[in-house]
Design a protein around this motif. Structure first.
Motif, PDB file in Angstrom:
ATOM      1  N   PHE A  51       0.813  -1.212   0.000  1.00  0.00           N
ATOM      2  CA  PHE A  51       0.000   0.000   0.000  1.00  0.00           C
ATOM      3  C   PHE A  51       0.850   1.267   0.000  1.00  0.00           C
ATOM      4  N   GLY A  52       0.622   2.081  -1.047  1.00  0.00           N
ATOM      5  CA  GLY A  52       1.326   3.351  -1.181  1.00  0.00           C
ATOM      6  C   GLY A  52       0.384   4.435  -1.661  1.00  0.00           C
ATOM      7  N   ASN A  53       0.924   5.607  -1.850  1.00  0.00           N
ATOM      8  CA  ASN A  53       0.120   6.781  -2.190  1.00  0.00           C
ATOM      9  C   ASN A  53      -0.715   6.581  -3.451  1.00  0.00           C
ATOM     10  N   ALA A  54      -0.167   5.895  -4.453  1.00  0.00           N
ATOM     11  CA  ALA A  54      -0.864   5.738  -5.724  1.00  0.00           C
ATOM     12  C   ALA A  54      -2.033   4.759  -5.653  1.00  0.00           C
ATOM     13  N   HIS A  55      -2.119   3.981  -4.582  1.00  0.00           N
ATOM     14  CA  HIS A  55      -3.270   3.073  -4.461  1.00  0.00           C
ATOM     15  C   HIS A  55      -4.524   3.822  -4.047  1.00  0.00           C
ATOM     16  N   ALA A  56      -4.375   4.822  -3.180  1.00  0.00           N
ATOM     17  CA  ALA A  56      -5.479   5.707  -2.790  1.00  0.00           C
ATOM     18  C   ALA A  56      -6.705   4.943  -2.300  1.00  0.00           C
ATOM     19  N   TYR A  57      -6.486   3.889  -1.542  1.00  0.00           N
ATOM     20  CA  TYR A  57      -7.629   3.095  -1.072  1.00  0.00           C
ATOM     21  C   TYR A  57      -8.460   3.816  -0.017  1.00  0.00           C
ATOM     22  N   GLU A  58      -7.953   4.948   0.495  1.00  0.00           N
ATOM     23  CA  GLU A  58      -8.789   5.736   1.402  1.00  0.00           C
ATOM     24  C   GLU A  58     -10.037   6.262   0.680  1.00  0.00           C
ATOM     25  N   ARG A  59      -9.957   6.426  -0.639  1.00  0.00           N
ATOM     26  CA  ARG A  59     -11.144   6.831  -1.401  1.00  0.00           C
ATOM     27  C   ARG A  59     -12.260   5.804  -1.232  1.00  0.00           C
ATOM     28  N   LEU A  60     -11.877   4.547  -1.196  1.00  0.00           N
ATOM     29  CA  LEU A  60     -12.854   3.471  -1.011  1.00  0.00           C
ATOM     30  C   LEU A  60     -13.334   3.415   0.437  1.00  0.00           C
ATOM     31  N   LEU A  61     -12.437   3.660   1.380  1.00  0.00           N
ATOM     32  CA  LEU A  61     -12.827   3.678   2.792  1.00  0.00           C
ATOM     33  C   LEU A  61     -13.834   4.791   3.064  1.00  0.00           C
ATOM     34  N   PHE A  62     -13.597   5.972   2.498  1.00  0.00           N
ATOM     35  CA  PHE A  62     -14.541   7.070   2.688  1.00  0.00           C
ATOM     36  C   PHE A  62     -15.874   6.764   2.002  1.00  0.00           C
ATOM     37  N   ASN A  82     -24.429  -5.924   2.019  1.00  0.00           N
ATOM     38  CA  ASN A  82     -23.269  -5.851   2.897  1.00  0.00           C
ATOM     39  C   ASN A  82     -22.017  -5.879   2.023  1.00  0.00           C
ATOM     40  N   VAL A  83     -21.271  -4.789   2.021  1.00  0.00           N
ATOM     41  CA  VAL A  83     -20.069  -4.678   1.200  1.00  0.00           C
ATOM     42  C   VAL A  83     -18.855  -4.714   2.124  1.00  0.00           C
ATOM     43  N   VAL A  84     -17.950  -5.666   1.875  1.00  0.00           N
ATOM     44  CA  VAL A  84     -16.792  -5.876   2.743  1.00  0.00           C
ATOM     45  C   VAL A  84     -15.518  -5.696   1.923  1.00  0.00           C
ATOM     46  N   LEU A  85     -14.585  -4.921   2.467  1.00  0.00           N
ATOM     47  CA  LEU A  85     -13.302  -4.696   1.807  1.00  0.00           C
ATOM     48  C   LEU A  85     -12.209  -5.483   2.537  1.00  0.00           C
ATOM     49  N   HIS A  86     -11.459  -6.272   1.768  1.00  0.00           N
ATOM     50  CA  HIS A  86     -10.329  -7.031   2.303  1.00  0.00           C
ATOM     51  C   HIS A  86      -9.035  -6.377   1.813  1.00  0.00           C
ATOM     52  N   LEU A  87      -8.217  -5.895   2.733  1.00  0.00           N
ATOM     53  CA  LEU A  87      -6.934  -5.285   2.393  1.00  0.00           C
ATOM     54  C   LEU A  87      -5.831  -6.290   2.721  1.00  0.00           C
ATOM     55  N   VAL A  88      -5.146  -6.749   1.675  1.00  0.00           N
ATOM     56  CA  VAL A  88      -4.150  -7.804   1.816  1.00  0.00           C
ATOM     57  C   VAL A  88      -2.781  -7.229   1.473  1.00  0.00           C
ATOM     58  N   GLY A  89      -1.899  -7.187   2.465  1.00  0.00           N
ATOM     59  CA  GLY A  89      -0.564  -6.671   2.223  1.00  0.00           C
ATOM     60  C   GLY A  89      -0.138  -5.716   3.319  1.00  0.00           C
ATOM     61  N   GLU A  90       0.991  -5.058   3.072  1.00  0.00           N
ATOM     62  CA  GLU A  90       1.532  -4.059   3.995  1.00  0.00           C
ATOM     63  C   GLU A  90       1.939  -2.846   3.172  1.00  0.00           C
ATOM     64  N   GLY A  91       2.811  -2.008   3.719  1.00  0.00           N
ATOM     65  CA  GLY A  91       3.274  -0.857   2.965  1.00  0.00           C
ATOM     66  C   GLY A  91       3.149   0.431   3.751  1.00  0.00           C
ATOM     67  N   PRO A  92       3.701   1.517   3.205  1.00  0.00           N
ATOM     68  CA  PRO A  92       3.758   2.791   3.929  1.00  0.00           C
ATOM     69  C   PRO A  92       2.397   3.389   4.280  1.00  0.00           C
ATOM     70  N   ASP A  93       1.344   3.059   3.543  1.00  0.00           N
ATOM     71  CA  ASP A  93       0.027   3.655   3.818  1.00  0.00           C
ATOM     72  C   ASP A  93      -0.860   2.775   4.692  1.00  0.00           C
ATOM     73  N   LEU A  94      -0.349   1.632   5.125  1.00  0.00           N
ATOM     74  CA  LEU A  94      -1.181   0.720   5.918  1.00  0.00           C
ATOM     75  C   LEU A  94      -1.662   1.365   7.212  1.00  0.00           C
ATOM     76  N   LYS A  95      -0.756   2.038   7.938  1.00  0.00           N
ATOM     77  CA  LYS A  95      -1.142   2.661   9.209  1.00  0.00           C
ATOM     78  C   LYS A  95      -2.230   3.711   8.991  1.00  0.00           C
ATOM     79  N   LYS A  96      -2.116   4.436   7.893  1.00  0.00           N
ATOM     80  CA  LYS A  96      -3.132   5.445   7.584  1.00  0.00           C
ATOM     81  C   LYS A  96      -4.498   4.782   7.389  1.00  0.00           C
ATOM     82  N   TYR A  97      -4.529   3.674   6.651  1.00  0.00           N
ATOM     83  CA  TYR A  97      -5.798   2.966   6.428  1.00  0.00           C
ATOM     84  C   TYR A  97      -6.364   2.440   7.751  1.00  0.00           C
ATOM     85  N   GLU A  98      -5.476   1.890   8.585  1.00  0.00           N
ATOM     86  CA  GLU A  98      -5.936   1.350   9.867  1.00  0.00           C
ATOM     87  C   GLU A  98      -6.550   2.448  10.731  1.00  0.00           C
ATOM     88  N   LYS A  99      -5.955   3.627  10.730  1.00  0.00           N
ATOM     89  CA  LYS A  99      -6.474   4.740  11.530  1.00  0.00           C
ATOM     90  C   LYS A  99      -7.835   5.198  11.000  1.00  0.00           C
TER      91      LYS A  99
END
Length: 203
Positions: free
Chosen positions: A15-26, A40-57
């Protein structure tokens, strides 16, 4: 395993800046704040990377723990298990952030090889000019991803005259024809053969 009332989205990445998965979280936050939600829509995030902590928060702050699952880095057999439960793959949603209009990312090939329809916010090189109906594009900007649009895309794919197995097989057939090693190396081999013949004639 696919459940009638549930749509499972799979995003596999470093997970990095170009993935922009926060758009999906919002987008998920907006969807679940609406009392008219239909699935019921469920998102599975598989992996690590610099943006993981941001997604978790974001997930914690927005109380999305029940519908966003973090799987971390996993081995191939476990990943195959997860892929079998995904309905849609999520490709990069933020290539515009790095000035890229058309992606050639490996993950798009992997989703196709697994027989997964996918969502993206950019053009995908191997799909350009193709009559490929198993991809849904979203705007290349910072807007939230519409979950309602995802649901409509999902239903268009899975609730037509084709069985789920047909959908998977059709996507895999496309992947084999356009991403298979034979087809991908053919231009290189042809170039080498043609240049080899030319070099022979020049002696």
């Amino acid at each position: 395993i696919h459940f009638e009332n549930e749509i499972n989205l799979g995003a596999v990445a470093i997970f990095g800046n170009a993935h922009a998965y926060e758009r999906l979280l919002f987008g998920l936050r907006e969807y679940y704040a609406n009392s008219k939600q239909t699935r019921n829509v469920v998102l599975h995030l598989v992996g690590e990377g610099p943006d993981l902590k941001k997604y978790e928060k974001i997930v914690t702050d927005m109380n999305l723990e029940k519908v966003v699952k973090f799987h971390g880095m996993i081995n191939s057999s476990k990943l195959d298990e997860l892929y079998n439960g995904f309905d849609l793959g999520v490709a990069s949603l933020g290539l515009h952030r790095i000035g890229v209009e058309c992606g050639s990312f490996l993950k798009s090939r992997e989703y196709l090889a697994k027989g997964l329809p996918m969502i993206t916010a950019s053009k995908i090189d191997i799909l350009e000019g193709q009559q490929f109906t198993f991809v849904e594009r979203f705007p290349a900007d910072e807007s939230n991803i519409s979950i309602e649009k995802i649901i409509k895309f999902h239903d268009r794919i899975y609730h037509n005259n084709e069985s789920n197995i047909d959908v998977i097989n059709n996507i895999r057939k496309f992947a084999n024809e356009h991403c298979g090693i034979d087809n991908m190396t053919k231009p290189v081999l042809n170039f080498l053969i043609n240049n080899s013949e030319t070099n022979k004639l020049s002696y």
